[in-house]
Enzyme design. Sequence first.
Site, short mmCIF file in Angstrom:
data_model
loop_
_atom_site.label_atom_id
_atom_site.label_comp_id
_atom_site.label_asym_id
_atom_site.label_seq_id
_atom_site.Cartn_x
_atom_site.Cartn_y
_atom_site.Cartn_z
N ASP A 81 31.61 45.37 24.45
CA ASP A 81 30.90 45.28 23.41
C ASP A 81 30.87 44.05 22.81
O ASP A 81 31.77 43.67 22.26
CB ASP A 81 31.14 46.27 22.43
CG ASP A 81 29.89 46.26 21.33
OD1 ASP A 81 29.09 45.36 21.34
OD2 ASP A 81 30.14 47.12 20.29
N ASP A 83 23.82 40.94 22.73
CA ASP A 83 24.88 41.98 22.52
C ASP A 83 24.84 42.92 23.68
O ASP A 83 23.99 43.61 24.00
CB ASP A 83 24.27 42.68 21.02
CG ASP A 83 25.28 43.92 20.76
OD1 ASP A 83 26.31 44.11 21.50
OD2 ASP A 83 24.71 44.50 19.81
#
Length: 448
Positions: free
Chosen positions: A103, A319
């Site tokens: 992440d 992201d």
Amino acid sequence: MALSQETMLLICLFFLISPSLSAKESKYLNNTTFSLSFPLTTSLLSLSPNTSKPLHHASLISNSKRIPRLTSSNHKLTFKYSMAPIVSLPIGTPPQTQRMVLDTGSQLSWIQCHKKTPKPKPPPPPMASFDPSLSSTFSVLPCTHPICKPRVPDFTLPTSCDQNKLCHYSYFYADGTLAEGNLVREKITFSPSVSTPPLILGCAKDTTDSEGILGMNRGRLSFASEAKITKFSYCIPARPAQTGSNLPTGTFYLGNNPNSAGFRYIDMLTFDQSQRMPNLDPLAYTVVMLGIRIGGKKLSISPSVFLHDRSGAGQTMIDSGSEFTYFVDEAYTKVREEIVRLVGPRLKRDYVYAGVADMCFDGKDVDIGRLIGDMVFEFDKGVEIVTPKEQILADVGGGVRCVAIGQSSTLGAGSNIIGNFHQQNQWVEFDLSNRRVGFGRADCSRSV
């Protein structure tokens, strides 16, 4: 990042030591001579029954209740892609393999921690939780640790002191995921001769997720920062047309990428203390986006929509932990207007997937995709991310397919977020030392 749908991709990292270890190789990772190769593979994971939203952990809300550099090392992992990249890392001594979502929108790395019955040797496949009692290198941070009691409150890492005088953290992510537990120190052991020194991690004991997080943003406690990684990259393969099909394999590098000669780079925007704004995420990988094309048509959106304003709203971030892409209202409205113009009569009426996607269809990808055409995100310096018409829709199950774009306001966010769906078949490299992000088209299902 947030957990997406009822199933999610598992990126099992198999760690292969490169034979080119020099005489300077030591117990810890070396920044100039060490080379470690990790194949990353994936399979579908079962999530909790109430998990039904696209992955997004980048935004979080707090609930207060010396490591060698890896600049020149080459760590290669392969993975199969479904909803989000999940890496399996060998944590502790002896190592226990733990699944963690890769992440770039999160800082703190954390794992599931629960004491359980000792396992036989050799270690079993990836386990649901980590047993601290089985690791000789595990330790818990006390309340007196500077991270737990900073001189200036750190709202990116909310901590408190628990009843046992241990450092406690509690996060609510944008998708509703709760993660809380104690801050600990533990190392990642890649082989008997190669490991990291102890890193600060979260040891979660109360969470709605079955996997942990490998935080890779620009925060001081992200894995990238703690391990002194100055460059990393990944290549996410195209999804299969149907849910449940065999998953292709992608690649993740820590350190130098041998394919980088063909990458095109854009600047990474950084923010110092004097630039902090209420709606800005200063730790995100923020870039300059200029516009969107759909089916060859340039949408009438001012480039300023993709830049942060005085409040910090409007920044554009990359992201890997968010499945879908999210745009602020002005950009989203223009995208939806164009989709309605092209295929409006075929939109699924009164249907919103997971509360975020309302451009959905009953039909085959090839039909709707052909009518919509390619989607292109335009960035600074002529860099583009192209999603071909054949891959423009996400299969969300039940014969329904959606344009994988949502409205940031549905997350309570004011940012433009480029999710992993629109990073398929694209090398994405984060060159931290040179403050730039590189992109390169590739067939990510091949060995790259």
